[in-house]
Design a protein around this motif. Structure first.
Motif, PDB file in Angstrom:
ATOM      1  N   SER A  91      -1.423  -3.903  17.088  1.00  0.00           N
ATOM      2  CA  SER A  91      -0.279  -3.640  16.228  1.00  0.00           C
ATOM      3  C   SER A  91       0.073  -2.158  16.148  1.00  0.00           C
ATOM      4  O   SER A  91      -0.772  -1.291  16.293  1.00  0.00           O
ATOM      5  CB  SER A  91      -0.487  -4.164  14.802  1.00  0.00           C
ATOM      6  OG  SER A  91       0.728  -4.062  14.086  1.00  0.00           O
ATOM      7  N   CYS A  92       1.347  -1.925  15.899  1.00  0.00           N
ATOM      8  CA  CYS A  92       1.855  -0.560  15.797  1.00  0.00           C
ATOM      9  C   CYS A  92       2.663  -0.404  14.526  1.00  0.00           C
ATOM     10  O   CYS A  92       3.782  -0.863  14.463  1.00  0.00           O
ATOM     11  CB  CYS A  92       2.727  -0.223  16.992  1.00  0.00           C
ATOM     12  SG  CYS A  92       3.597   1.348  16.754  1.00  0.00           S
ATOM     13  N   PRO A  93       2.156   0.287  13.522  1.00  0.00           N
ATOM     14  CA  PRO A  93       0.759   0.717  13.474  1.00  0.00           C
ATOM     15  C   PRO A  93      -0.128  -0.450  13.108  1.00  0.00           C
ATOM     16  O   PRO A  93       0.366  -1.473  12.642  1.00  0.00           O
ATOM     17  CB  PRO A  93       0.773   1.729  12.329  1.00  0.00           C
ATOM     18  CG  PRO A  93       1.856   1.258  11.427  1.00  0.00           C
ATOM     19  CD  PRO A  93       2.898   0.656  12.310  1.00  0.00           C
ATOM     20  N   GLU A 102      -0.012   6.989  -1.856  1.00  0.00           N
ATOM     21  CA  GLU A 102       0.123   5.544  -2.016  1.00  0.00           C
ATOM     22  C   GLU A 102       1.500   5.192  -2.591  1.00  0.00           C
ATOM     23  O   GLU A 102       2.161   4.270  -2.124  1.00  0.00           O
ATOM     24  CB  GLU A 102      -0.987   5.014  -2.929  1.00  0.00           C
ATOM     25  CG  GLU A 102      -0.947   3.505  -3.114  1.00  0.00           C
ATOM     26  CD  GLU A 102      -2.159   2.974  -3.873  1.00  0.00           C
ATOM     27  OE1 GLU A 102      -2.932   3.786  -4.425  1.00  0.00           O
ATOM     28  OE2 GLU A 102      -2.331   1.745  -3.914  1.00  0.00           O
ATOM     29  N   ILE A 103       1.903   5.959  -3.580  1.00  0.00           N
ATOM     30  CA  ILE A 103       3.218   5.715  -4.180  1.00  0.00           C
ATOM     31  C   ILE A 103       4.307   5.922  -3.126  1.00  0.00           C
ATOM     32  O   ILE A 103       5.195   5.088  -2.948  1.00  0.00           O
ATOM     33  CB  ILE A 103       3.446   6.660  -5.378  1.00  0.00           C
ATOM     34  CG1 ILE A 103       2.529   6.254  -6.534  1.00  0.00           C
ATOM     35  CG2 ILE A 103       4.915   6.655  -5.811  1.00  0.00           C
ATOM     36  CD1 ILE A 103       2.545   7.228  -7.702  1.00  0.00           C
ATOM     37  N   ALA A 104       4.211   7.030  -2.422  1.00  0.00           N
ATOM     38  CA  ALA A 104       5.253   7.350  -1.442  1.00  0.00           C
ATOM     39  C   ALA A 104       5.295   6.315  -0.321  1.00  0.00           C
ATOM     40  O   ALA A 104       6.369   5.843   0.065  1.00  0.00           O
ATOM     41  CB  ALA A 104       5.013   8.744  -0.866  1.00  0.00           C
ATOM     42  N   GLN A 105       4.131   5.937   0.180  1.00  0.00           N
ATOM     43  CA  GLN A 105       4.091   4.967   1.275  1.00  0.00           C
ATOM     44  C   GLN A 105       4.556   3.594   0.789  1.00  0.00           C
ATOM     45  O   GLN A 105       5.184   2.842   1.531  1.00  0.00           O
ATOM     46  CB  GLN A 105       2.669   4.868   1.867  1.00  0.00           C
ATOM     47  CG  GLN A 105       2.184   6.135   2.575  1.00  0.00           C
ATOM     48  CD  GLN A 105       2.830   6.355   3.930  1.00  0.00           C
ATOM     49  OE1 GLN A 105       4.001   6.716   3.991  1.00  0.00           O
ATOM     50  NE2 GLN A 105       2.097   6.169   5.008  1.00  0.00           N
ATOM     51  N   GLU A 117       8.289  -1.026   6.592  1.00  0.00           N
ATOM     52  CA  GLU A 117       6.926  -0.625   6.943  1.00  0.00           C
ATOM     53  C   GLU A 117       6.695   0.783   6.418  1.00  0.00           C
ATOM     54  O   GLU A 117       7.618   1.591   6.394  1.00  0.00           O
ATOM     55  CB  GLU A 117       6.705  -0.612   8.465  1.00  0.00           C
ATOM     56  CG  GLU A 117       6.950  -1.937   9.162  1.00  0.00           C
ATOM     57  CD  GLU A 117       5.916  -2.996   8.817  1.00  0.00           C
ATOM     58  OE1 GLU A 117       4.851  -2.660   8.252  1.00  0.00           O
ATOM     59  OE2 GLU A 117       6.174  -4.178   9.106  1.00  0.00           O
ATOM     60  N   ALA A 118       5.455   1.054   6.025  1.00  0.00           N
ATOM     61  CA  ALA A 118       5.146   2.386   5.509  1.00  0.00           C
ATOM     62  C   ALA A 118       5.157   3.418   6.643  1.00  0.00           C
ATOM     63  O   ALA A 118       5.531   4.568   6.460  1.00  0.00           O
ATOM     64  CB  ALA A 118       3.795   2.376   4.817  1.00  0.00           C
TER      65      ALA A 118
END
Ligand SMILES: Cc1cc2nc3c(=O)[nH]c(=O)nc-3n(C[C@H](O)[C@H](O)[C@H](O)COP(=O)(O)OP(=O)(O)OC[C@H]3O[C@@H](n4cnc5c(N)ncnc54)[C@H](O)[C@@H]3O)c2cc1C
Ligand code: SF4
Ligand code: SF4
Ligand code: SF4
Ligand code: SF4
Lengths: 287, 295, 455
Positions: free
Chosen positions: A162-164, C147-150, C159-160
């Motif tokens: 997987s990416c990422p 964590e908050i930002a991602q 997706e983060a």
């Protein structure tokens, strides 16, 4: 969701706050630990984007738990000062290998020689991912054009596609690797059972594409239309049409996530039937 | 593991909510449990088989209200790829506690996504309630169309309910007509992937339910996980269900076990037969891929 | 006589790079060459012929720390080429992504910078991974901010890391009211935490600035008051977001841009003549080894108004906020000053967001080959992507990424610093080297692409 800063210190510190310098690292490794001896983990960065490493860091508080109790991070240029590949139990390799860059090939071979378990960490290392599309011709190194999944150059023990990749998957693999190398017999068995399919993935080959859903699931009469593949794809290349995946091949980046996440690529009842116990165990280990 | 999987209790039950019973397939177990879990904040929303713009073709949807749950109640005997939304539910939908309903294979997919979250970041601990529905086999949409329109001679859009039971596939129309076809005829329509399926009663769900084993309008419920147990207890306390002990209903668990054994035995044979489907040059058999052995 | 020291590879930043330093008898850098040695994946070249939808997905994957910047710059370069205006709510979602990315990236950089710094009032350097207080609390706060930002990035972007939601023409999906409320709560928490983190980091950097020496590999190295000073200019296109050729008043000017090849810029072949085996960890390159920067460098040297310029937090604040504290610490402080505004930016955009608004343009032209560009203020500086799209396919693609701009500028900033502090100066730029292996190419007859742009 309490602010992390107000968290009290969980355990007495075992080592002084200090500069990370080589001598101290060695001393630390020989020190008595409150838990069984930690394993050592390193990350070798080849032609990847560091997203895989960020993924590891995205265990947030859990990253510290892993490093406090289970694993010393002995190598990862982006995070620690160690400049050259050291001995390690588990080496996560991020990125594919550029055959036209001597250093990349050398470091990869060195990592293989110096680690017990070598992991293709992320799609670039496992399958080439976007570097499958590389074809050279760009300044200032127009001659760098051949990029291969690392298994073209060294033997690979385990795949995390997987990416990422996902923070929770690399966490699970790290905990299982710890149990495998330091656990009792029962724990070793569990870890072996858990890691087996990821080792089999490494044996299966180093080509991945959304097309695998056609070749190895639908064409084999195995697809039942659960939609996992479409939910998984990190570039939204898969849609479900009348209960079967359709892959937009002009969008697919060849990361291998859809196939490895599909319950019909592999499904190991010995592990899955114990999902509750295993998830509790991992959760417990991270507390 | 037993063919019925691990469970803490098996109960015959029916929802006490009349609105739900009107729309539900059997005892309204799934819709009622989700409605209760929504109310209690156990889940923020549930992935269910919602309506689409073709009659009887389900489209996965995230339901966050009872009205939406009701719109998705009842069985559609064709594929609803509910896992399609499992990651998105935690993204643009903003759910932190996700409910999901699925056939046994879909619940297997949920557990794999939790134990091996390869491309499923930040999903594993957000699955708050996975409800399974029993499943003997599933059909492509075109197969269902053929069954309804050719064998039963009804238009898809005029059908009110479809049901499988007592050896028959039955369709009920809006105008009150009932048409049936024998189940043994549907074999050619079953999707191939079902022939290797080794789970009948969603062994890996938190709670699973189906009609088999209980009287008409009632459901057989297996409460399986710790999480499922807590939710079930809460729902019972809240008066969501009427219940009867399994050993006091007919046909009872024996029929469930019998069907489960039949399905798994037959499909295990199929899995084994795949190993020798072809022929190698040296005269030994050549096999197809076996997902239960390796990728 | 000057000697040559090489630090290779450098650590605590993204990617592979090295420092080749000519130093005098006092160990002071007379000329510093900082160069990328990360293999060139050649994204600009592999993009040609692919669809305009796929190229931004690939471009995202040049960097996992600022993938949002690359995704947005690439998507918007496509939109600029095909002439596609996107709905307002899509813009707001992208703005939220931008702020979230900066918040996480700056926080991550804190972890990478701290080991060079001291706990104020002590001679103890900070190991961010220690369990000891006060460091552990700070490290956990950094992780919580990340964590908050991602999480915000993931909720809006799909997706983060490597966002999947942005697409040519807008975004695949708007967010639900519940997601909006969730982000709101997270951003409010971040507002407090980023403020605390900013104050802590500034105190730590100011403390370093007041010190006379730093210990490196057992040697007490004097810290010059002008550590990391340079006299180059700045380039920034906006305080937070960026600009594109679709703007009424674009803030990046292609005609001011030129580029030279490394051959004309970096040192020729040199032999390493000084080494320190105790330099942490693993020592510097042994004496007698050869280095050849002009051959080895993996990036070109972009110039703006004929000069190397600095991009990034200080450049943004110098241009838009009258901030101009020079040197490495000045740059680090500027970065911290951007922390709280990331949380405020998210809140403001949320207030304006209509969760039922359309987020995809009604028509998405397929392109006639016109050139378009988009500049995005990535955490570490201006990230300009240029594209030509015809019939939905990319004909030309180029990425002028932040660290490429900073390589030559930082090389100048190394002059006058003790060589043992060269990495401290370099880390001040928060380098992201993997993506910096991409550069605008001058075509064969040496005419600049920039000139073609204005034709
Ligand atoms: C293909 C299929 C085969 C089945 N085979 C059997 C069987 O052999 N024996 C048996 O006892 N029961 C079987 N069932 C289950 C049964 O039909 C009922 O779904 C179950 O009893 C739940 O009824 P309920 O009244 O409790 O649920 P309800 O309250 O009606 O809720 C049912 C839920 O299932 C969801 N759903 C509907 N169709 C699908 C679908 N195709 N895929 C995923 N989710 C869906 C709905 O959105 C709803 O949330 C099968 C169901 C399906 C979909
Ligand atoms: S797999 Fe993806 S995240 Fe990892 S290095 Fe490759 S592009 Fe980056
Ligand atoms: S279809 Fe998507 S998940 Fe599958 S390999 Fe391609 S990019 Fe990866
Ligand atoms: S994940 Fe596998 S079984 Fe499920 S729909 Fe996709 S290909 Fe079919
Ligand atoms: S029979 Fe098995 S594979 Fe087929 S739909 Fe039902 S649970 Fe899934």
């Amino acid at each position: 969701m309490k602010p992390a800063a107000s968290k009290p210190q969980a355990k007495p510190a075992v080592k002084p706050t200090d500069v990370i310098v080589e001598k101290k690292v060695e001393v630390v490794q020989k020190e008595e630990k409150p838990v069984a001896e930690k394993i050592t983990i390193g990350e070798l960065h080849l032609s990847g984007c560091t997203g895989c490493l960020v993924t590891l860091a995205d265990n947030y508080e859990g990253l510290f738990k892993l490093l406090d109790d289970y694993a010393d991070l002995v190598y990862a240029l982006t995070l620690v000062d160690v400049r050259h590949v050291p001995e390690m139990d588990v080496c996560l390799v991020e990125g594919s290998c550029c055959l036209d860059d001597k250093l990349s090939v050398e470091e990869l071979k060195e990592a293989r020689a110096k680690s017990k378990v070598l992991v293709a960490y992320g799609a670039c290392a496992a399958y080439g991912n976007i570097t499958r599309f590389c074809r050279g011709g760009q300044w200032n190194q127009p001659g760098q054009e051949a990029f291969v999944p690392i298994s073209e150059v060294v033997d690979v023990d385990l795949y995390i596609p997987s990416c990422p990749p996902c923070p929770q998957e690399v966490r699970n693999v790290a905990v299982m690797a710890y149990l495998l190398l330091r656990g009792n017999d029962e724990q070793k068995n569990l870890a072996t059972a858990y890691l087996t399919p990821l080792m089999q993935l490494a044996q299966r080959g180093n080509e991945a594409c959304g097309c695998d859903l056609m070749y190895d699931v639908i064409n084999q009469g195995l697809c039942m239309g659960c939609g996992t593949c479409a939910g998984t794809c990190p570039v939204r290349a898969v849609t479900m049409e009348y209960g079967r995946p359709n892959v937009n091949r002009d969008l697919c980046i060849k990361c291998g996530a859809c196939y490895s996440q599909c319950p019909r690529s592999w499904f190991n009842f010995d592990v899955m039937n114990n999902y509750e116990g295993i998830m509790d165990a991992i959760k417990g280990a991270m507390q | 593991m037993d063919v019925l999987g691990n469970y803490k209790s098996a109960i015959s039950a029916r929802s006490t909510d009349k609105d739900i019973l009107k729309k539900a397939q059997d005892g309204g177990i799934i819709t009622t449990l989700f409605a209760y879990a929504l109310e209690e904040g156990i889940i923020d929303g549930a992935i269910v088989a919602g309506p689409s713009n073709e009659p009887w073709k389900p489209e996965p949807m995230v339901a966050t209200t009872k009205a939406e749950l009701l719109a998705a109640a009842g069985t559609r005997y064709t594929i609803s790829p509910n896992l399609y939304l499992i990651k998105e539910a935690t993204r643009s939908y903003g759910l932190d506690r996700v409910g999901i309903v699925g056939t046994p294979c879909q619940i297997q997919a949920v557990r794999k996504a939790q134990l091996y979250p390869i491309g499923m970041r930040d999903v594993d601990d957000k699955i708050a309630l996975a409800l399974g529905i029993y499943c003997m086999e599933n059909l492509s949409y075109q197969a269902l169309e053929a069954m309804v329109e050719d064998h039963c001679n009804q238009k898809m859009e005029s059908v009110k309910k479809m049901d499988i039971g007592k050896g028959k596939f039955t369709v009920y129309t809006e105008r009150g007509a009932v048409s049936q076809m024998p189940l043994k005829l549907i074999h050619k329509y079953v999707q191939p992937g079902c022939h290797v399926c080794l789970d009948y009663v969603a062994n890996l769900a938190d709670i699973s339910s189906g009609s088999v084993g209980s009287p008409d309008g009632w459901s057989t419920v297996f409460v399986r996980s710790t999480k499922g147990n807590a939710v079930w207890d809460g729902a019972i306390k809240a008066g969501c269900f009427e219940t009867k002990p399994m050993d006091q209903v007919k046909p009872g668990l024996d029929l469930v076990r019998k069907l489960a054994t039949e399905k798994i035995t037959k499909n295990q044979k199929n899995v084994d037969a795949r190993k020798t489907v072809g022929l190698k040059a040296d005269g030994t058999p050549k096999g197809l891929r076996n997902p239960y052995e390796s990728p | 006589m000057s000697k040559v020291v090489e630090i290779s590879p450098t650590t605590r930043h993204e990617g592979h790079s090295k420092l080749v330093l000519k130093v005098n008898d006092d160990g002071i850098v007379e000329r510093g060459d900082w160069l990328s040695i990360t293999p060139v994946r050649g994204v600009e070249k592999l993009a040609i012929g692919k669809t305009m939808e796929q190229v931004p997905k690939i471009a995202s994957r040049v960097c996992g720390i600022c993938p949002i910047a690359h995704t947005l710059a690439a998507v918007e370069a496509m939109e600029a080429s095909i002439g596609c205006e996107i709905p307002e709510d899509a813009k707001l979602l992208r703005y939220i992504l931008q702020c979230a990315n900066r918040m996480h990236s700056h926080a991550l950089h804190n972890i990478l910078s701290l080991p060079d710094m001291y706990i104020p009032g002590t001679d103890t350097k900070i190991n961010p991974f220690t369990k000891e207080e006060p460091v552990r609390s700070v490290a956990l706060r950094i992780q919580r901010i990340r964590e908050i930002a991602q999480t915000i990035g993931e909720t809006v972007g799909g997706e983060a890391i490597h966002p999947s939601n942005p697409r040519v023409g807008g975004m695949y999906r708007n967010i639900s009211p519940r997601a909006k409320a969730k982000i709101y709560d997270l951003a409010k928490e971040a507002r407090v935490l980023t403020q605390q983190q900013m104050e802590f980091m500034i105190a730590v950097f100011r403390n370093y600035q007041r010190r006379d020496w730093a210990e490196v590999g057992g040697v007490q190295v004097p810290i010059p008051k002008d550590l990391g000073y340079h006299n180059q200019g700045y380039m920034a296109t906006a305080p937070v977001y960026g600009s594109s050729s679709l703007d009424e008043n674009p803030t990046w000017f292609p005609e001011r841009f030129t580029e030279v090849r490394p051959w004309d810029w970096y040192m020729g072949e040199v032999e390493i003549s000084e080494a320190d085996p105790n330099y942490p960890i693993g020592g510097t390159t042994p004496v007698g080894t050869k280095a050849w920067p002009q051959m080895e460098a993996c990036t070109g040297v972009p110039l703006y108004d004929g000069q190397p310029i600095e991009v990034g937090p200080r450049a943004r604040q110098a241009i838009f906020k009258n901030y101009d504290e020079k040197g490495t610490i000045g740059l680090q402080v500027a970065r911290q000053m951007e922390f709280p505004e990331t949380a405020y930016g998210i809140i403001d955009a949320l207030d304006a967001l209509d969760t039922s608004g359309a987020v995809v343009a009604e028509t998405i032209p397929q392109g006639d080959g016109s050139l378009g560009w988009a500049a995005n203020e990535a955490p570490r500086g201006t990230d300009v992507h240029l594209a030509r799209v015809k019939d939905g396919r990319v004909q030309y693609f180029s990425m002028l990424v932040p660290t490429t701009w900073n390589f030559p500028t930082c090389s100048r900033a190394l002059e006058g610093a003790p060589w043992r502090l060269a990495e401290v100066v370099m880390r001040g730029y928060d380098p992201c080297v993997s993506c910096a292996t991409h550069m605008l190419v001058i075509d064969e007859d040496k005419r600049l692409v920039a000139q073609k742009l204005i034709q």
